[in-house]
Design a protein around this motif. Structure first.
Motif, PDB file in Angstrom:
ATOM      1  N   ALA A 270      -2.755  59.539 127.843  1.00  0.00           N
ATOM      2  CA  ALA A 270      -2.948  60.980 128.005  1.00  0.00           C
ATOM      3  C   ALA A 270      -1.596  61.646 128.249  1.00  0.00           C
ATOM      4  O   ALA A 270      -0.718  61.060 128.899  1.00  0.00           O
ATOM      5  CB  ALA A 270      -3.911  61.257 129.155  1.00  0.00           C
ATOM      6  N   PRO A 271      -1.391  62.861 127.775  1.00  0.00           N
ATOM      7  CA  PRO A 271      -2.319  63.731 127.030  1.00  0.00           C
ATOM      8  C   PRO A 271      -2.269  63.554 125.517  1.00  0.00           C
ATOM      9  O   PRO A 271      -2.610  64.484 124.780  1.00  0.00           O
ATOM     10  CB  PRO A 271      -1.813  65.124 127.418  1.00  0.00           C
ATOM     11  N   PHE A 272      -1.850  62.398 125.030  1.00  0.00           N
ATOM     12  CA  PHE A 272      -1.753  62.136 123.587  1.00  0.00           C
ATOM     13  C   PHE A 272      -2.849  61.163 123.155  1.00  0.00           C
ATOM     14  O   PHE A 272      -2.612  60.274 122.330  1.00  0.00           O
ATOM     15  CB  PHE A 272      -0.372  61.564 123.254  1.00  0.00           C
ATOM     16  N   HIS A 273      -4.040  61.359 123.674  1.00  0.00           N
ATOM     17  CA  HIS A 273      -5.123  60.386 123.527  1.00  0.00           C
ATOM     18  C   HIS A 273      -6.252  60.861 122.623  1.00  0.00           C
ATOM     19  O   HIS A 273      -7.196  60.098 122.378  1.00  0.00           O
ATOM     20  CB  HIS A 273      -5.722  60.109 124.905  1.00  0.00           C
ATOM     21  N   ASN A 274      -6.210  62.099 122.138  1.00  0.00           N
ATOM     22  CA  ASN A 274      -7.390  62.698 121.502  1.00  0.00           C
ATOM     23  C   ASN A 274      -7.859  61.943 120.263  1.00  0.00           C
ATOM     24  O   ASN A 274      -9.039  62.016 119.900  1.00  0.00           O
ATOM     25  CB  ASN A 274      -7.090  64.155 121.131  1.00  0.00           C
ATOM     26  N   TRP A 275      -6.973  61.231 119.609  1.00  0.00           N
ATOM     27  CA  TRP A 275      -7.358  60.519 118.394  1.00  0.00           C
ATOM     28  C   TRP A 275      -8.154  59.251 118.685  1.00  0.00           C
ATOM     29  O   TRP A 275      -8.973  58.828 117.858  1.00  0.00           O
ATOM     30  CB  TRP A 275      -6.110  60.149 117.589  1.00  0.00           C
ATOM     31  N   SER A 276      -7.922  58.619 119.823  1.00  0.00           N
ATOM     32  CA  SER A 276      -8.466  57.279 120.053  1.00  0.00           C
ATOM     33  C   SER A 276      -9.992  57.232 120.161  1.00  0.00           C
ATOM     34  O   SER A 276     -10.596  56.326 119.568  1.00  0.00           O
ATOM     35  CB  SER A 276      -7.817  56.658 121.294  1.00  0.00           C
ATOM     36  N   PRO A 277     -10.685  58.137 120.883  1.00  0.00           N
ATOM     37  CA  PRO A 277     -12.152  58.019 120.930  1.00  0.00           C
ATOM     38  C   PRO A 277     -12.800  58.130 119.558  1.00  0.00           C
ATOM     39  O   PRO A 277     -13.746  57.382 119.250  1.00  0.00           O
ATOM     40  CB  PRO A 277     -12.566  59.184 121.847  1.00  0.00           C
TER      41      PRO A 277
END
Length: 621
Positions: A270-277
């Motif tokens: 985070a905050p660079f996690h939006n792609w993973s889920p």
């Protein structure tokens, strides 16, 4: 070893026909290659000339005892992941309900050999043949990344690893979800690669160097030579030199920030996690297992090496000494000195950046995970929370913190690997009938696990043990991993981060317990395949037009939330059906990893001593 094996592997695939080398055979060969490569890597530790490191390929890579240990661990984990495929059995010709009943229940295989032929293959999908080859390319890139000693080799190794992951995410072209996951991963992964490349170009423009050792030496000399500025009597000359130092540290800080942000993007911090889920949820489960473990091991160990050396080169004690001298002799210029040398200390900026990403990962991975209903999205946010613990240990940069970092990464790998293997097994059991070339045996919703404790108690118990370990329940291995990180944080005075980590660990236990509760809950709306076959057969016996019916339609309701019907057409003549079954190696891996997680407290010295040896090699060799 790896490069030669890949070339031979490609040659064997190109010269053989599709039916000669089955995908299960190719996957087992790749697994054996990785195990042999791991053994050879460990054997290289006996070479005394390695010492603190040997540069190879004109200094592009550096081999040390630490990198050899990490690579051997990396190869062994990769070989285990490749064994996560299920075995597909094909059912051919003259199928009747009685034989199908016997086949599904596995009560008596001797009675139906005439009507059912078993073909031991891994998949009827052509794309699965390429899975192990692409995985080997990705492993090769990760291995190069761990040993990189140059900016060029670092970027090329990272891209070799990333391109393999992009292809793996979209391996099953018949699945729209897998294609969407691969496209998202490729676009956003390309963005992070651009950030890293921009940072590398800025760093080269400032230093004029690409070798890591040369950059470390330049930073060390530049930091140490700042002490000679205090001997200059001309105040204007001092101010000019400090302005030059300010511009150098600004450019250096900006380049390092871009590089570290790109790597944080790669590991879904985070905050660079939006792609993973999204990518984890839409990819096949065996690919998701690879994405959650393999790239993170390589990148985190690389960050440990680079961040530690940069922090040593830019020792803050030199900066503090200069500030003290200037405050004593030139109070009017103290603000200028403080601004130029302290606020633009790259080591301090990187530390604050990693700590900020750690705090956000702990909070976001826990809070957002509470609202998830899909199992792989929940595991993605759980991974983000674990990344927060790893970044916390990484930022401290002490011997105790480094040892806790290595041990936590080992236990995270073991627990996460076992969890996804169990989810794969549940998918094979629940969605056992395959109606197309695409193996659609993935679990998507948490509610699909309802009632599995009664039908699969051993798998359910193993999954519960893994989830308890992730939550940090003693005496499982996950508890000791979190304990070591928290002790390191408290010992270095980071009380706020320690309290935050404890709070989010307690909160995260709730969504792990939610999964365990669903496993224990009976799903009255869900019927097994065998029960519905028996029910349809009874209805056919009472029907007057039984002989004219050529198809049997079986509607299986997986869950109330999913609200989808899986229609399986079982034709009486000239039709093949496939039934997926757990392999012996898959079952053995689950049982072995579960025992390691459960009984670690009885023999903790093996993993703890391994982490300590890696730490000592890192600091003193």
């Amino acid at each position: 070893m790896m490069l030669v094996s890949i070339l031979i592997y490609i040659l064997a695939m190109s010269l053989s026909k599709e039916n000669q080398l089955s995908p299960i055979f190719l996957t087992r060969i790749a697994s054996l290659v990785l195990i042999y490569a791991g053994v050879l890597t460990l054997n290289a530790l006996y070479v005394q000339s390695i010492g603190s490191g040997i540069g190879i390929y004109c200094g592009l890579f550096q081999i040390t005892n630490t990198t050899l240990i990490i690579e051997s661990f990396f190869y062994i984990i990769a070989s285990i992941i490749l064994l996560g495929w299920g075995l597909i059995y094909k059912v051919k010709n003259n199928i009747n309900l009685e034989n199908l009943n016997i086949f599904f229940s596995f009560k008596d295989k001797s009675n139906n050999k005439e009507n059912i032929n078993y073909i031991n293959t891994i998949s009827i999908s052509k794309e699965s043949r390429d899975y192990s080859l692409i995985a080997l390319f990705s492993i090769l890139g990760s291995s190069f990344l761990i040993s990189s000693a140059d900016l060029l080799s670092m970027y090329l190794s990272l891209e070799l690893q990333s391109f393999g992951l992009y292809i793996l995410a979209s391996t099953y072209r018949e699945s729209s979800n897998a294609t969407s996951a691969g496209l998202k991963y490729f676009l956003l992964g390309g963005l992070s690669s651009c950030l890293i490349l921009l940072g590398v170009s800025l760093l080269y423009s400032i230093t004029g160097l690409t070798s890591f050792d040369s950059i470390y030496n330049l930073l060390s000399v530049f930091s140490s030579s700042s002490l000679s500025i205090l001997d200059i009597e001309n105040t204007d000359r001092k101010i000019e030199i400090f302005y030059l130092s300010e511009s150098f540290y600004q450019g250096l800080s900006l380049s390092l920030i871009l590089i570290v942000v790109g790597f944080l993007f790669k590991i879904a911090a985070a905050p660079f996690h939006n792609w993973s889920p999204d990518v984890y949820d839409e990819s096949p489960t065996n690919v998701t297992t690879w994405l959650t473990i393999m790239p993170k091991i390589a990148i985190l160990f690389f960050l440990l090496e680079v961040y530690g050396n940069i922090s040593i080169s830019l020792d803050s004690s030199v900066t503090n000494l200069i500030l003290d001298e200037w405050n004593l002799n030139f109070k009017s210029l103290s603000e200028l000195v403080s601004y130029s040398l302290f606020n633009f200390n790259p080591s301090l900026i990187l530390k604050n950046l990693i700590l900020l990403s750690s705090a956000l990962s702990l909070i976001i991975g826990t809070v957002v995970g509470l609202a998830q209903t899909k199992i792989k999205r929940l595991m993605a946010y759980s991974t983000i929370s674990h990344i927060g613990f790893l970044l916390l240990a990484l930022a401290l940069r002490t011997e105790q913190a480094t040892e806790s970092f290595i041990f936590y990464l080992i236990q995270y790998t073991i627990t996460n690997l076992n969890t996804f293997f169990i989810l794969l097994a549940f998918g094979f059991v629940i969605n056992s009938i395959i109606k197309s070339n695409y193996i659609n045996s993935d679990l998507r919703y948490i509610t699909e696990l309802k009632g599995q404790f009664t039908s699969n108690p051993i798998l359910s118990l193993s999954l519960a043990i893994c989830l308890f370990s992730m939550a940090g329940i003693p005496p499982l291995i996950g508890f000791f991993g979190k304990q070591s990180v928290l002790l390191s944080a408290i010992g270095n005075g980071y009380y706020f981060m320690a309290i935050l980590a404890i709070i989010v660990s307690v909160i995260s236990a709730s969504y792990y317990l939610k999964i365990i509760k669903d496993i224990q809950t009976k799903n009255l709306s869900q019927m097994t395949v065998l029960d519905q076959i028996e029910e349809e057969s009874k209805n056919l016996e009472n029907s007057e037009h039984t002989s004219n019916i050529s198809n049997i339609s079986i509607n299986i309701i997986n869950s109330k939330e999913k609200n989808e019907n899986l229609l399986i057409n079982l034709k009486r003549k000239d039709r093949e059906y496939s039934y997926i079954k757990l392999s012996n190696s898959h079952s053995f891996i689950i049982s072995s990893l579960t025992l390691i997680i459960l009984f670690f407290v009885l023999k903790p010295s093996i993993l703890l001593n391994s982490a300590m040896l890696c730490t000592l090699n890192y600091f003193y060799l």
